[in-house]
Design an enzyme around this catalytic site. Structure first.
Site, PDB file in Angstrom:
ATOM      1  CE1 TYR A  85      10.505 -41.853 -26.859  1.00  0.00           C
ATOM      2  CE2 TYR A  85      10.435 -44.422 -27.026  1.00  0.00           C
ATOM      3  CZ  TYR A  85      11.186 -43.520 -27.292  1.00  0.00           C
ATOM      4  OH  TYR A  85      12.491 -43.543 -27.519  1.00  0.00           O
ATOM      5  CE  LYS A 128      11.685 -42.128 -30.631  1.00  0.00           C
ATOM      6  NZ  LYS A 128      12.904 -41.449 -31.363  1.00  0.00           N
TER       7      LYS A 128
HETATM    8  N1  LIG Z   1      17.430 -43.556 -23.903  1.00  0.00           N
HETATM    9  C1  LIG Z   1      16.853 -44.396 -24.395  1.00  0.00           C
HETATM   10  O1  LIG Z   1      16.651 -45.629 -23.621  1.00  0.00           O
HETATM   11  C2  LIG Z   1      16.414 -44.465 -25.585  1.00  0.00           C
HETATM   12  C3  LIG Z   1      15.643 -45.857 -26.341  1.00  0.00           C
HETATM   13  C4  LIG Z   1      15.283 -45.636 -27.512  1.00  0.00           C
HETATM   14  C5  LIG Z   1      15.484 -44.496 -28.452  1.00  0.00           C
HETATM   15  N2  LIG Z   1      15.814 -43.529 -27.917  1.00  0.00           N
HETATM   16  C6  LIG Z   1      15.917 -42.370 -28.822  1.00  0.00           C
HETATM   17  O2  LIG Z   1      17.391 -41.849 -28.836  1.00  0.00           O
HETATM   18  C7  LIG Z   1      17.152 -40.434 -29.183  1.00  0.00           C
HETATM   19  C8  LIG Z   1      18.062 -39.790 -28.467  1.00  0.00           C
HETATM   20  O3  LIG Z   1      17.614 -39.606 -26.980  1.00  0.00           O
HETATM   21  P1  LIG Z   1      18.644 -39.870 -25.773  1.00  0.00           P
HETATM   22  O4  LIG Z   1      18.454 -41.090 -25.091  1.00  0.00           O
HETATM   23  O5  LIG Z   1      19.924 -39.533 -26.115  1.00  0.00           O
HETATM   24  O6  LIG Z   1      18.054 -38.632 -24.651  1.00  0.00           O
HETATM   25  P2  LIG Z   1      18.685 -37.311 -24.255  1.00  0.00           P
HETATM   26  O7  LIG Z   1      19.970 -37.081 -23.768  1.00  0.00           O
HETATM   27  O8  LIG Z   1      17.505 -36.631 -23.581  1.00  0.00           O
HETATM   28  O9  LIG Z   1      18.791 -36.652 -25.630  1.00  0.00           O
HETATM   29  C9  LIG Z   1      17.520 -35.951 -26.622  1.00  0.00           C
HETATM   30  C10 LIG Z   1      17.964 -34.848 -27.295  1.00  0.00           C
HETATM   31  O10 LIG Z   1      17.172 -34.421 -28.182  1.00  0.00           O
HETATM   32  C11 LIG Z   1      17.146 -32.906 -27.926  1.00  0.00           C
HETATM   33  N3  LIG Z   1      15.727 -32.523 -27.940  1.00  0.00           N
HETATM   34  C12 LIG Z   1      14.588 -32.843 -27.258  1.00  0.00           C
HETATM   35  N4  LIG Z   1      13.313 -32.108 -27.496  1.00  0.00           N
HETATM   36  C13 LIG Z   1      13.903 -31.218 -28.431  1.00  0.00           C
HETATM   37  C14 LIG Z   1      13.232 -30.161 -28.985  1.00  0.00           C
HETATM   38  N5  LIG Z   1      12.018 -29.840 -28.828  1.00  0.00           N
HETATM   39  N6  LIG Z   1      13.861 -29.419 -30.031  1.00  0.00           N
HETATM   40  C15 LIG Z   1      14.996 -29.754 -30.315  1.00  0.00           C
HETATM   41  N7  LIG Z   1      15.901 -30.563 -29.787  1.00  0.00           N
HETATM   42  C16 LIG Z   1      15.147 -31.369 -28.769  1.00  0.00           C
HETATM   43  C17 LIG Z   1      17.559 -32.660 -26.708  1.00  0.00           C
HETATM   44  O11 LIG Z   1      18.091 -31.328 -26.444  1.00  0.00           O
HETATM   45  P3  LIG Z   1      17.219 -30.410 -25.550  1.00  0.00           P
HETATM   46  O12 LIG Z   1      17.327 -30.989 -24.268  1.00  0.00           O
HETATM   47  O13 LIG Z   1      18.174 -29.027 -25.874  1.00  0.00           O
HETATM   48  O14 LIG Z   1      16.071 -30.054 -25.903  1.00  0.00           O
HETATM   49  C18 LIG Z   1      18.647 -33.600 -26.503  1.00  0.00           C
HETATM   50  O15 LIG Z   1      19.829 -33.141 -27.174  1.00  0.00           O
HETATM   51  C19 LIG Z   1      15.752 -40.102 -28.928  1.00  0.00           C
HETATM   52  O16 LIG Z   1      15.110 -40.122 -30.259  1.00  0.00           O
HETATM   53  C20 LIG Z   1      15.213 -41.107 -28.208  1.00  0.00           C
HETATM   54  O17 LIG Z   1      13.823 -41.313 -28.253  1.00  0.00           O
HETATM   55  C21 LIG Z   1      16.268 -43.353 -26.497  1.00  0.00           C
END
Ligand SMILES: NC(=O)c1ccc[n+]([C@@H]2O[C@H](COP(=O)([O-])OP(=O)(O)OC[C@H]3O[C@@H](n4cnc5c(N)ncnc54)[C@H](OP(=O)(O)O)[C@@H]3O)[C@@H](O)[C@H]2O)c1
Length: 269
Positions: A160, A164
């Site tokens: 991860y 990133k």
């Molecule tokens: N939450 C945190 O603490 C955090 C911290 C740092 C960075 N981020 C980053 O923020 C971004 C958004 O994440 P989030 O926290 O909002 O989590 P989330 O609610 O799980 O959102 C992830 C999104 O990515 C989509 N996705 C995942 N795998 C996919 C695939 N194979 N094909 C198409 N779409 C896919 C999911 O759609 P489906 O479910 O339909 O696949 C979902 O809409 C990510 O890049 C994550 O790494 C999050």
């Protein structure tokens, strides 16, 4: 800086990972300001539900595309699908992401391959394919969603954090390439955010949000979009996120290794 309203020359957004979390909040903020959205996620029903909700609440034009972005040809396929809609993408938001804890030697190669495709291959190639048009039009925005884990190498999340870190570097280099053509590239690096990214059996997301340890997805989305429209290079949303990043950078490796050995979310090594 507020998020500006859409204009005729700046109104179409391609947003990956739009059915939940930070992506869905970005979609809501943009729809409320008149942008039309091409939203992409893997799970069909949540994506269609999100699209219906955006149309109902904001009267937005929304084009959902259900697609698995975690394979090597996904970017080309998505580029073709968007081409068939005959829309010009003004803003590309590479947000889709996945997460797992685990040591490299214990990682399922299929899961590792999917993360590499989702976090490295697909966003890079989407930037390649869509930046060409932006460059020739002399305008456009690209946002990459990285993470504060890009600032320090952590055992237990090597896949991860390293993907990133790649995104952060790629965004910075691309920013320099495209700036002379009037195209902006921004990297958003959220800290812990209360979304469905984490397995709730492992990370108590609701409790962490209540305690203020995790930011709400709305605040992260707002900060990221403000940074994008303000042409900023990088955005670390929230005081705690910036403090944690500074602490992680300054922390001696033995302390990080000690935390890793005691972290309840990892199997002992
Ligand atoms: N939450 C945190 O603490 C955090 C911290 C740092 C960075 N981020 C980053 O923020 C971004 C958004 O994440 P989030 O926290 O909002 O989590 P989330 O609610 O799980 O959102 C992830 C999104 O990515 C989509 N996705 C995942 N795998 C996919 C695939 N194979 N094909 C198409 N779409 C896919 C999911 O759609 P489906 O479910 O339909 O696949 C979902 O809409 C990510 O890049 C994550 O790494 C999050």
């Amino acid at each position: 800086m507020k998020i500006p309203r859409a204009t005729p020359g700046n109104k179409t957004v391609l947003l990956t990972g739009a059915c939940s979390g930070i992506g869905l909040e970005m979609a809501r903020l943009l729809a409320a300001r008149g942008y039309q959205l091409i939203v992409v996620s893997h799970r069909e029903e949540p994506l269609h539900q999100a699209a219906r909700d955006l149309r109902c609440r904001f009267g937005a034009a929304v084009f959902p595309i259900v697609m698995d972005l975690a394979h090597s040809k996904a970017a080309e396929e998505l580029f073709e699908r968007v081409g068939s809609l005959q829309l010009t993408v003004d803003i590309l938001i590479n947000n889709a992401g996945m997460f797992f804890f685990g040591e490299v030697a214990d990682t399922d190669p299929t899961a590792a391959n999917r993360m590499l495709a989702l976090h490295v291959t697909t966003p890079s190639l989407l930037a390649t394919l869509f930046s060409k048009g932006m460059r020739s039009r002399g305008k456009g925005h690209i946002l990459f969603v990285s993470s504060i884990s890009a600032w320090r190498d952590f055992p237990g999340i090597a896949y991860y954090g390293s993907t990133k870190k790649y995104l952060r570097g790629f965004a910075n280099a691309l920013r320099s390439e495209l700036a002379p053509y009037g195209v902006n590239v921004t990297c958003l690096a959220p800290g812990a955010t209360a979304t469905g990214l984490y397995d709730p059996n492992v990370v108590p997301v609701d409790l962490a949000k209540k305690l203020g340890v995790m930011m709400p997805a709305e605040s992260v989305a707002q900060a990221g979009l403000e940074a994008l429209f303000n042409n900023e290079a990088e955005c670390l949303p929230g005081v705690l996120t910036r403090a944690m990043t500074a602490a992680a950078v300054a922390m001696p490796q033995p302390v990080i290794d000690w935390i890793r050995r005691r972290g309840p979310w990892l199997k002992s090594g």
